[in-house]
Write a protein that holds these residues in place. Structure first.
Motif, PDB file in Angstrom:
ATOM      1  N   GLN A  10       0.813  -1.218   0.000  1.00 26.12           N
ATOM      2  CA  GLN A  10       0.000   0.000   0.000  1.00 26.12           C
ATOM      3  C   GLN A  10       0.850   1.272   0.000  1.00 26.12           C
ATOM      4  N   ILE A  11       2.171   1.126   0.019  1.00 27.15           N
ATOM      5  CA  ILE A  11       3.069   2.281   0.157  1.00 27.15           C
ATOM      6  C   ILE A  11       3.684   2.625  -1.198  1.00 27.15           C
ATOM      7  N   TYR A  12       3.714   3.920  -1.504  1.00 32.17           N
ATOM      8  CA  TYR A  12       4.233   4.406  -2.780  1.00 32.17           C
ATOM      9  C   TYR A  12       5.139   5.613  -2.536  1.00 32.17           C
ATOM     10  N   ARG A  13       6.156   5.723  -3.370  1.00 29.03           N
ATOM     11  CA  ARG A  13       6.951   6.955  -3.368  1.00 29.03           C
ATOM     12  C   ARG A  13       6.339   7.914  -4.383  1.00 29.03           C
ATOM     13  N   VAL A  14       6.292   9.191  -4.018  1.00 28.90           N
ATOM     14  CA  VAL A  14       5.790  10.210  -4.933  1.00 28.90           C
ATOM     15  C   VAL A  14       6.979  10.777  -5.707  1.00 28.90           C
ATOM     16  N   ASN A  15       6.948  10.631  -7.018  1.00 26.68           N
ATOM     17  CA  ASN A  15       8.011  11.148  -7.880  1.00 26.68           C
ATOM     18  C   ASN A  15       7.539  12.385  -8.628  1.00 26.68           C
ATOM     19  N   MET A  16       8.485  13.227  -8.959  1.00 28.67           N
ATOM     20  CA  MET A  16       8.177  14.450  -9.697  1.00 28.67           C
ATOM     21  C   MET A  16       8.820  14.376 -11.075  1.00 28.67           C
ATOM     22  N   LYS A  17       8.004  14.592 -12.096  1.00 30.85           N
ATOM     23  CA  LYS A  17       8.508  14.659 -13.470  1.00 30.85           C
ATOM     24  C   LYS A  17       8.247  16.068 -13.982  1.00 30.85           C
ATOM     25  N   GLY A  18       9.301  16.718 -14.482  1.00 34.86           N
ATOM     26  CA  GLY A  18       9.144  18.095 -14.910  1.00 34.86           C
ATOM     27  C   GLY A  18       9.930  18.416 -16.166  1.00 34.86           C
ATOM     28  N   LYS A  19       9.519  19.481 -16.828  1.00 37.00           N
ATOM     29  CA  LYS A  19      10.215  19.968 -18.025  1.00 37.00           C
ATOM     30  C   LYS A  19      10.114  21.478 -18.055  1.00 37.00           C
ATOM     31  N   MET A  20      11.256  22.104 -18.280  1.00 42.75           N
ATOM     32  CA  MET A  20      11.285  23.550 -18.448  1.00 42.75           C
ATOM     33  C   MET A  20      12.206  23.856 -19.620  1.00 42.75           C
ATOM     34  N   GLY A  21      11.648  24.364 -20.690  1.00 43.12           N
ATOM     35  CA  GLY A  21      12.441  24.610 -21.880  1.00 43.12           C
ATOM     36  C   GLY A  21      12.933  23.297 -22.459  1.00 43.12           C
ATOM     37  N   ASP A  22      14.253  23.231 -22.681  1.00 41.25           N
ATOM     38  CA  ASP A  22      14.845  22.006 -23.240  1.00 41.25           C
ATOM     39  C   ASP A  22      15.258  21.015 -22.160  1.00 41.25           C
ATOM     40  N   ASN A  23      15.070  21.381 -20.904  1.00 40.35           N
ATOM     41  CA  ASN A  23      15.514  20.518 -19.810  1.00 40.35           C
ATOM     42  C   ASN A  23      14.337  19.752 -19.224  1.00 40.35           C
ATOM     43  N   SER A  24      14.550  18.479 -19.011  1.00 42.22           N
ATOM     44  CA  SER A  24      13.536  17.663 -18.350  1.00 42.22           C
ATOM     45  C   SER A  24      14.201  16.814 -17.280  1.00 42.22           C
ATOM     46  N   PHE A  25      13.411  16.361 -16.326  1.00 47.10           N
ATOM     47  CA  PHE A  25      13.956  15.536 -15.259  1.00 47.10           C
ATOM     48  C   PHE A  25      12.871  14.613 -14.742  1.00 47.10           C
ATOM     49  N   TYR A  26      13.300  13.576 -14.079  1.00 47.78           N
ATOM     50  CA  TYR A  26      12.404  12.662 -13.375  1.00 47.78           C
ATOM     51  C   TYR A  26      13.124  12.316 -12.079  1.00 47.78           C
ATOM     52  N   ALA A  27      12.533  12.666 -10.950  1.00 45.83           N
ATOM     53  CA  ALA A  27      13.244  12.559  -9.678  1.00 45.83           C
ATOM     54  C   ALA A  27      12.358  11.976  -8.592  1.00 45.83           C
ATOM     55  N   GLY A  28      13.017  11.323  -7.649  1.00 46.59           N
ATOM     56  CA  GLY A  28      12.317  10.804  -6.474  1.00 46.59           C
ATOM     57  C   GLY A  28      12.189  11.852  -5.397  1.00 46.59           C
ATOM     58  N   TYR A  29      11.968  13.082  -5.806  1.00 45.75           N
ATOM     59  CA  TYR A  29      11.831  14.208  -4.882  1.00 45.75           C
ATOM     60  C   TYR A  29      10.504  14.923  -5.133  1.00 45.75           C
TER      61      TYR A  29
END
Length: 823
Positions: free
Chosen positions: A56-75
């Motif tokens: 029942q436990i999940y980590r919340v990840n953040m996926k973002g993009k700004m301009g030409d930069n994108s990221f996927y992080a466990g933050y």
């Protein structure tokens, strides 16, 4: 009847000693490989499974993009957890993790203070142990983190500071200001509980003002957030997908004020093609399925490495079984008359099959016993190779026991079926004449097995050479900076206002060429935020936003690391650089500036300051070569545009009398800071640590490749012995007619070397495909070297020739009169 089978099997094992030793040794090597790899894989797959209601436990990840930069992080941003609980009834609770910068703990209750820098300190919410149920031996999980002045530690930390005394109620001082924290709990030995979040010390989040300050922010991504769902939401994939599909609407409302505050209206941000998303990742998937997800808080490996090791284990077992088959065909020459007599006396074929299968089971169980003893003896060495703390007690797991029994039975069946049916198929009349084995039409099968064995062995050789070539490339590639003879001193923020004086005195030491201070250091993480480039009349069409990682540095940082300035200048004391910035080539290119010098970027996260570009650096790698070069910037320390609360001093040293230089640096440190332990590292060692997992994989490849080659050679040894026995009379006739030992060796060896060449041809595309896929994990990688295939071919041919020659020379050296008497 079975007792009789056992008795006969034992007699044959004793009678054919050499054959029995080779059979048992080959099977034991296969089983040792499987057992070790099974232990490793079982440990990897068990990560995070021990927690209560883990599904029942999940980590919340953040996926973002700004301009030409994108990221996927466990933050996530600080408010994400509470917002998710408030907005979605499917979510029962949330808890957060923060990694503080200061790691110093002090205990002053003994005869003399004990001061250590602890690398595994985490700050957590009070309900952390209720969501992630790490086991406590002392204390109450529900209350031990409720008070801000509490601290929970592992047994190792308890012994380190308090010895044998009871740690509960004792006080540890945290940081340079020595904030008192009372020990309210002690964990069980967590080394026995595989978890993706590892720590030695837990502290309440309330102790960290920066977390409280950024509770408004949806762009400050420095928290790991875990949520616990109600059962109906977590077990039903449709419900989970429905839950995630509603996150964007929540973000649109919740994040808008934070984006407005930094000058980025959220609607406009999305309309530009950017995105800002939250995703849920199951707890059980974090450790092995987080490729591309950045996190320094969790231990993350690659599931592909388990697939690779599993396939290697399977191949080595198959090699051992093939080896058994080949050796059994050798033995068939000696046992053909026995089979003929048994058939003449009335033995049915199914009885003979049972007899031979019983023998195989005996061989397999002997091999299993030898394998168990070997695993116990070499497990510490294997732990050193893998960086694990595996224990033989793990075998007493029901699933592992069933797996091993299954492997033993599978091995017995695979190794025994062909010999049993082959040996019992002999015509009794021809068997009594000793011609049964010679007349068999199974040479194609035996040759095919040898090709199969060496195809696997050669594939592993090629893969090992490619892995080591990539590692050598990572060590030798020009990363864009000087990594040799760079001594990095940690925790220099603890010096406070004395840091500048300390740095100045360092430059006066013999052997120290330059000393530079910076807020971050290569491979240690960096500050990241969004910036807005300012358009100009000559270049109006530029990126409207860019994400930059950056350090705050002094005026000799570029000189110390020997970074190359492609345009403009570095920071200089002769100028006021408090509002200056130096970009790397990637940042300038992503913004779209052809001539960046004199251009400006605005920092919405500070006081809306504009920073003028005074220099452009040649691109260099901040992290390992797994990661592509990202937009990066250097800001002058005088700018004070942000505060990371960390500082490092980097020394370029001459490389001579290194130990003396380190000793003098330490002595100087202790005159400035008696309370903070002196810690240092060399930059090249820090970079090597980034490839630790790759190095371990290479070491495992090497070990199991050697085992595979050895087992394959046992099979080849058996087949050449079989051929030599079949051609004993021919060899005698040739020797009588004047043939030399060399010509007879060539006669016996040439066909087997052809088989090895065929195996090489078959292994090339397989190895190419496997390594091409493995290299995809590196942003910067080698082309698969052609020489690796030639080297593998030459090595396999040399090993095969050595194996064949040994048995061939032995057969050729036999007295021809003895050979002619064999029939």
């Amino acid at each position: 009847m079975f007792k009789n089978y056992i008795k006969i099997a034992w007699r044959n094992i004793i009678r054919y000693k050499t054959n029995s030793v080779l059979n048992i040794l080959g099977l034991a090597i296969g089983l040792v490989s499987v057992m070790l790899i099974a232990l490793y894989i079982q440990n990897e797959l068990s990560y995070d499974t021990q927690f209560d209601q883990a599904e029942q436990i999940y980590r919340v990840n953040m996926k973002g993009k700004m301009g030409d930069n994108s990221f996927y992080a466990g933050y996530t941003p600080p408010p994400a957890g509470d917002a998710l609980v408030d907005q979605f009834p499917e979510i029962e609770s949330a808890t957060r993790i923060y990694q503080p910068d200061n790691t110093k703990l002090t205990y002053e209750g003994g005869a003399r203070p004990k001061v250590f820098n602890e690398s595994e300190i985490l700050a957590v919410d009070p309900n952390f142990l209720e969501v992630l149920s790490y086991p406590l031996q002392r204390g109450d999980a529900a209350t031990c983190l409720q008070e801000p002045n509490s601290i929970v530690i592992t047994p190792q930390i308890a012994e380190k500071y308090f010895g044998d005394t009871d740690p509960l109620g004792k006080t540890l001082a945290y940081g340079d200001d020595k904030k008192p924290l009372q020990v309210t709990g002690v964990f069980e030995d967590l080394t026995q509980y595989p978890a993706s979040v590892k720590f030695d010390v837990l502290m309440p989040m309330a102790n960290f003002n920066d977390v409280t300050y950024f509770n408004w922010s949806w762009v400050w991504l420095n928290m790991a957030t875990y949520v616990k769902l109600f059962p109906q939401a977590s077990v039903n994939p449709k419900n989970l997908a429905n839950l995630e599909s509603r996150f964007p609407e929540m973000l649109k409302v919740q994040a808008a004020p934070a984006f407005e505050r930094i000058g980025q209206p959220f609607d406009e941000f999305i309309e530009k093609g950017n995105y800002w998303e939250l995703h849920l990742q199951p707890l059980s998937k974090i450790h092995l399925y987080s490729q591309g997800i950045t996190s320094s808080i969790t231990e993350q490996h690659d599931i592909k490495s388990l697939y690779i090791l599993g396939v290697i284990a399977l191949f080595i077992v198959i090699l051992a079984c093939v080896n058994f088959m080949n050796l059994s065909t050798v033995q068939s020459v000696k046992r053909s008359k026995e089979i003929g007599i048994r058939k003449v006396l009335g033995s049915q074929r199914k009885q003979l099959i049972k007899q031979f299968m019983t023998e195989v089971l005996c061989y397999t169980f002997f091999a299993a016993g030898l394998a168990c003893i070997t695993v116990v003896l070499i497990l510490p060495v294997f732990n050193g190779l893998t960086g694990k703390d595996l224990h033989i007690q793990a075998f007493f797991n029901g699933n592992i026991i069933l797996l091993l029994i299954g492997i033993i039975v599978f091995t017995a069946l695979l190794a025994g079926m062909y010999p049993a049916f082959f040996l019992t198929s002999f015509n009794p009349i021809r068997a009594l004449k000793g011609k049964a084995a010679k007349s068999t039409n199974s040479s194609f099968i035996r040759n095919g097995l040898v090709v199969f064995q060496f195809s696997i062995a050669i594939t592993l050789i090629i893969c090992t050479l490619v892995v080591f070539s990539q590692l050598r490339y990572t060590q030798q590639k020009d990363l864009g900076f000087e990594k040799e003879h760079i001594l990095v001193i940690n925790n220099t923020e603890s010096l406070g206002n004395s840091e500048a004086s300390f740095k100045e005195e360092l430059t006066a030491l013999t052997g120290v060429e330059t000393a530079s201070s910076s807020s971050g250091m290569l491979t240690r993480g960096e500050f990241g935020d969004f910036y807005t480039p300012k358009a100009t009349a000559d270049e109006p069409n530029i990126a409207t936003d860019i994400s930059l990682s950056s350090y705050l540095v002094d005026d000799v940082f570029i000189q110390t690391l020997d970074l190359e300035v492609k345009a403009g200048r570095g920071f200089d004391k002769r100028f006021n650089d408090s509002l200056s910035v130096i970009l790397n080539e990637t940042a300038a290119a992503q913004i779209g500036w052809k001539n960046p010098i004199g251009k400006q970027i605005r920092y919405p996260g500070g006081n809306m300051e504009y920073y003028t570009v005074v220099g452009v650096l040649k691109d260099f790698n901040l992290e390992s070569l797994h990661t592509p070069i990202q937009p990066f910037a250097l800001f002058a320390q005088a700018s004070q545009s942000y505060d990371t609360r960390t500082s490092f001093i980097s020394l370029k040293i001459s490389g001579e009398n290194t130990e003396i230089v380190i000793s003098e640096v330490q002595n100087l440190w202790e005159t400035y800071s008696e309370s903070t332990p002196f810690e240092y590292s060399f930059l090249d060692e820090d970079l090597a640590y980034a490839y630790q997992e790759d190095q371990r994989l290479a070491s495992l490849f090497t070990v199991f490749t050697i085992l595979a080659i050895f087992v394959a050679c046992l099979g080849l040894f058996g087949l050449i012995a079989f051929t030599a026995q079949q051609r004993t009379k021919e060899i005698g006739v040739r020797k009588v007619l004047g043939a030399s030992i060399g010509s007879i060796v060539k006669l016996l060896a040439i066909n087997f070397l052809k088989l090895v060449v065929l195996a090489l041809i078959l292994s090339v595309p397989v190895a190419w495909f496997a390594m091409d896929n493995w290299l995809q994990d590196f942003a910067y990688r080698i082309d698969i070297p052609i020489w690796a295939f030639f080297a593998a071919g030459a090595l396999s041919l040399a090993i095969a020739l050595l194996t064949v020659s040994f048995q061939a020379i032995k057969a050729a050296a036999v007295n021809p009169i003895k050979s002619l008497r064999t029939e």
